[in-house]
Design an enzyme around this catalytic site. Structure first.
Site, PDB file in Angstrom:
ATOM      1  N   SER A 192       0.631  -1.425   0.080  1.00 34.91           N
ATOM      2  CA  SER A 192       0.157   0.295   0.071  1.00 34.91           C
ATOM      3  C   SER A 192       1.138   1.041  -0.144  1.00 34.91           C
ATOM      4  O   SER A 192       0.242   2.380  -0.182  1.00 34.91           O
ATOM      5  CB  SER A 192      -1.051  -0.219   1.473  1.00 34.91           C
TER       6      SER A 192
ATOM      7  N   LYS B 136      -6.348   3.725   9.314  1.00 36.21           N
ATOM      8  CA  LYS B 136      -4.844   4.427   8.259  1.00 36.21           C
ATOM      9  C   LYS B 136      -5.595   6.250   8.870  1.00 36.21           C
ATOM     10  O   LYS B 136      -4.825   6.597   8.655  1.00 36.21           O
ATOM     11  CB  LYS B 136      -4.965   4.435   7.058  1.00 36.21           C
TER      12      LYS B 136
END
Ligand code: ADP
Length: 768
Positions: A673, A716
């Site tokens: 990611s 996140k």
């Protein structure tokens, strides 16, 4: 030498010795023919031969021995079934010179056996020893008749006595055969002596064992009678010893116990056993402990569940701020469980970072339902027996953690919290996850078997609740039985809310302070959160607030006065700021914020890139996993194939080494990611263009620049927001995940959805 011819009878696996007798039943016509022949033509005499090995049904004369025994048929009777029963007496050994087969009749040419001369002394000495050993044998074999004993005592021929005795002994075929073929009487005598000694020993041993057994039985009977007498005497005197008192007490408890039949039966059995165990035996304590443990299991004890959903909700609200979705799901779970009373209903598993209220929520559920609460942590447990107990034979054995906790819970239907199910180990001592499955499975836990208890215990009324930090680490077989309820990190706003509405009041009470005297402003709470804590939950925050209140309480003991906690007080009580969690420093070219997800919640993971003289190599540092390293190569590949568009000088890459470093070096990082972050950092470094510290991004990148979906977006984003980020690039394919982001964040953060890297490039670098 006299030779004569006699018809032969072949014995299979049987031996007739001289002076012995044999009964045979003859059914086959050929054998009958031999018998008639012997009786009619040979005065009843015949020769009995025994082959040592029988190799086939059709014996060849070559297989037959050269020694046989002359026998005399003493009777022959034709039975109603036309079989003939004969009685043969052994007369003497004979040497066989030749077998003569004529039609179906087998004859043998025989003569007397040659016997070596032996001296009288030799004969007498052997006779004496044989008689002595025989007497010893008779001593242990009392069923040998006196007539035979006196016959043997009077016998003076070694030749005869050996055969008489051998005929009496229970010998194997092999042994008897050996006697048959040993023609020398001295050798036969020695062989017999050995056998007699051995037989006598065996007999004596058998007798001893029998005697010992009998003695044991007699002893315990005697003990029993004495004990009974002692009881009567004690009763008369009104005296009782402590063991008896124990037993009385145990029996009373068993009578009052509301336990299933298997338990009552087992207890009764154990008490009966306990009664017979002497105080000095190690079994005494083991049995007593076992009985005590079994009696301390709260059989028949059940608390009554609170059924009113409004009251349940009230308790949940009282203890936890917000978490509306979670509470709603808990209430649904409880009502479905009540309505269906289903055995297959899943087990709640609260998943989330530390300090977000998993344990305290489970405790609240117990309180709301009016159930007792027990908790175990299985983090690091790698020995199955810790859960299911050790066998009683094990020194210091105890029940496993499940049954021990049920004892602690004091009811058979507590709320049982199993903490850190995702951190359970797997060691050489079995698989604790498998044991856990047994505990949690409704089909099996009706009769949960602990190795120590050995009896099935019904755990089906226990309400199990599990907690974990990471869903992926929960043993796979367990996962599909669970109702996963995820609790995410708190935003700064939520933390402030928790303190304002719950924690602060609770802590004031705990420290004996009042709301009227001590107050705290929202900005002070915010100041504490960002400068003294770094966490997903509020555990550290709680600890820090406790420290402040403890110090205030100390000051207030003698001098009560109003106090409002400002950042000045915070500094005074807590000392220097510990963290600077808001990243408010401008970034240099080459530094870009990525997003990471750790067990402690979401965090900003900045990537920094630099280049220096070299040969076009790429250097990667900062605890990167393999996937992330590959991701860096893909990012560089993508940049290299778009140099013109990104306005990068090709020479720069050829004449320099590119160094990519992930900050927060102690945290292990992996996954794809960071693709877009790595790409942006490379471009920023090579073009010398800065990227704002308020920008963060996440997304996998392909060689062609496509941006792909990532996981853990909510955590996140919360992490980034808590650290002051206001713009976040996310893959377009993650759009649906935005629904889960708290509104507070959506209001303050710009989310830019991208499906190709060019969207990020255009936004960040193009404008400048
Ligand atoms: P976990 O089990 O998730 O690690 P805990 O249940 O131990 O977390 O929570 C730590 C502390 O934070 C507890 O004192 C708990 O009461 C408090 N807490 C957590 N979330 C909330 C909330 N939403 N409202 C009130 N207190 C909370």
């Amino acid at each position: 030498m006299i030779k004569t011819k006699l018809p032969v009878i072949i014995l299979r696996n049987m031996v007739l010795l001289p002076l012995g007798e044999l009964k045979l039943e003859i059914e086959n016509e050929e054998d009958k023919e031999i018998i008639y022949n012997a009786v009619n033509k040979h005065n009843g005499y015949c020769l009995l031969v025994t082959p040592k090995y029988i190799t086939s049904d059709n014996l060849n004369t070559a297989d037959l021995p050269n020694i046989g025994v002359i026998g005399k048929i003493t009777s022959n009777i034709v039975l109603p079934n036309e079989h003939i029963r004969i009685n043969i007496r052994g007369i003497n050994r004979a040497d066989i010179f030749e077998y003569v087969q004529k039609e179906n009749i087998l004859d043998a040419i025989i003569g007397p056996v040659k016997i070596e001369e032996i001296s009288e002394e030799e004969n007498d000495a052997a006779l004496r020893v044989i008689k002595k050993e025989f007497a010893a044998y008779v001593n242990v074999m009392p069923n040998i008749s006196n007539m035979i004993i006196s016959k043997i005592n009077e016998e003076n021929s070694l030749e005869k006595i050996t055969d008489i005795i051998v005929n009496l002994l229970p010998l194997s075929f092999q042994n008897k055969y050996q006697f048959l073929v040993t023609t020398n009487p001295v050798l036969r005598g020695n062989y017999l002596i050995d056998l007699l000694v051995k037989e006598e020993k065996v007999e004596r041993l058998e007798k001893n064992i029998e005697n010992d057994l009998q003695k044991e039985l007699d002893k315990s009977q005697k003990e029993f009678i004495l004990r009974e007498k002692l009881n009567v005497i004690k009763k008369e005197l009104g005296d009782k010893d402590s063991k008896e008192e124990d037993i009385d007490e145990i029996r009373k408890k068993i009578n009052e116990l509301d336990a299933p039949k298997n338990i009552i039966d087992r207890l009764n059995k154990e008490v009966n056993r306990f009664e017979t165990i002497p105080f000095t035996s190690p079994e005494y304590t083991i049995t007593k402990n076992y009985i005590d443990t079994l009696l301390s299991i709260p059989f028949g004890e059940y608390t009554l569940d609170e059924e009113n959903l409004d009251s349940i909700k009230e308790v949940l609200d009282e203890n936890h701020n917000g978490l509306e979705n979670i509470k709603e799901r808990i209430l649904e779970y409880i009502s479905v469980k009540k309505l269906t009373n289903s055995l297959t209903s899943p087990i709640i598993c609260l998943v989330g970072p530390p300090g977000v209220g998993k344990t305290s929520l489970a405790y609240s559920i117990a309180k709301a339902l009016n159930r007792n609460f027990v908790k175990i942590s299985v983090g690091g447990v790698s020995d199955e027996n810790e859960i299911t107990g050790h066998r009683k034979t094990y020194v210091g054995a105890m029940p496993g953690r499940i049954i021990s906790s049920i004892i602690k819970a004091k009811s058979m239907n507590p709320l049982f919290l199993i903490d850190e199910i995702d951190k359970m180990g797997k060691g050489i001592q079995g698989d604790p996850a498998a044991a856990m499955l047994e505990v949690l499975d409704k089909e099996q836990n009706k009769t949960f078997s602990d190795n120590y208890i050995e009896e099935g215990i019904d755990l089906s009324n226990v309400m199990f609740v599990l907690t974990a930090n990471n869903i992926e680490d929960i043993p796979y077989a367990l996962q599909d039985r669970l109702e996963i309820i995820e609790l995410s990190s708190y935003t700064e706003f939520e933390k402030i809310d928790i303190v304002k509405n719950h924690l602060f009041d609770i802590l004031l009470k705990e420290h004996g302070l009042s709301k009227e005297l001590v107050t705290i402003s929202e900005s002070s709470i915010k100041y504490i959160i960002s400068n003294y804590t770094k966490e997903a939950g509020v555990r550290e925050l709680r600890r820090v607030l406790s420290t402040i209140l403890r110090k205030i309480a100390k000051e207030q003991v003698n001098n009560q006065k109003k106090i409002n906690i400002t950042s000045k007080e915070v500094k005074k009580y807590l000392g220097k700021e510990k963290y600077n969690s808001i990243n408010n420093e401008d970034h240099e070219p080459g530094v870009v914020n990525g997003l990471g997800y750790t067990p402690f919640g979401g965090v900003l993971l900045p990537i920094e890139t630099n280049f220096y003289d070299g040969t076009g190599k790429i250097i990667l540092t900062g605890s990167l996993g393999d996937v992330m390293k590959e991701s860096a190569s893909v990012a560089l590949g993508y940049v290299k194939s778009n140099l013109k568009e990104f306005k990068i000088n090709k020479k720069l890459l050829e004449e320099n080494d590119l160094h990519i470093n992930a900050l927060e070096g102690a945290t292990k990082k992996d996954g794809p990611s960071a693709g877009v972050t790595l790409t942006t950092a490379i471009i920023s470094s090579l073009t010398g263009k800065k990227v704002s510290h308020k920008i963060a991004m996440t997304g996998e990148i392909t060689l062609k620049g496509k941006v792909l979906k990532i996981g853990g977006l909510k955590e996140k984003v919360i992490g980034a927001y808590n650290q002051g980020v206001d713009t976040i690039f996310i893959p377009k394919t993650n759009e649906n995940d935005l629904d889960e982001i708290p509104n507070e964040i959506k209001k303050k953060v710009d989310f830019i959805l991208v499906d190709n890297y060019k969207d990020i490039y255009n936004y960040i670098f193009k404008g400048e």
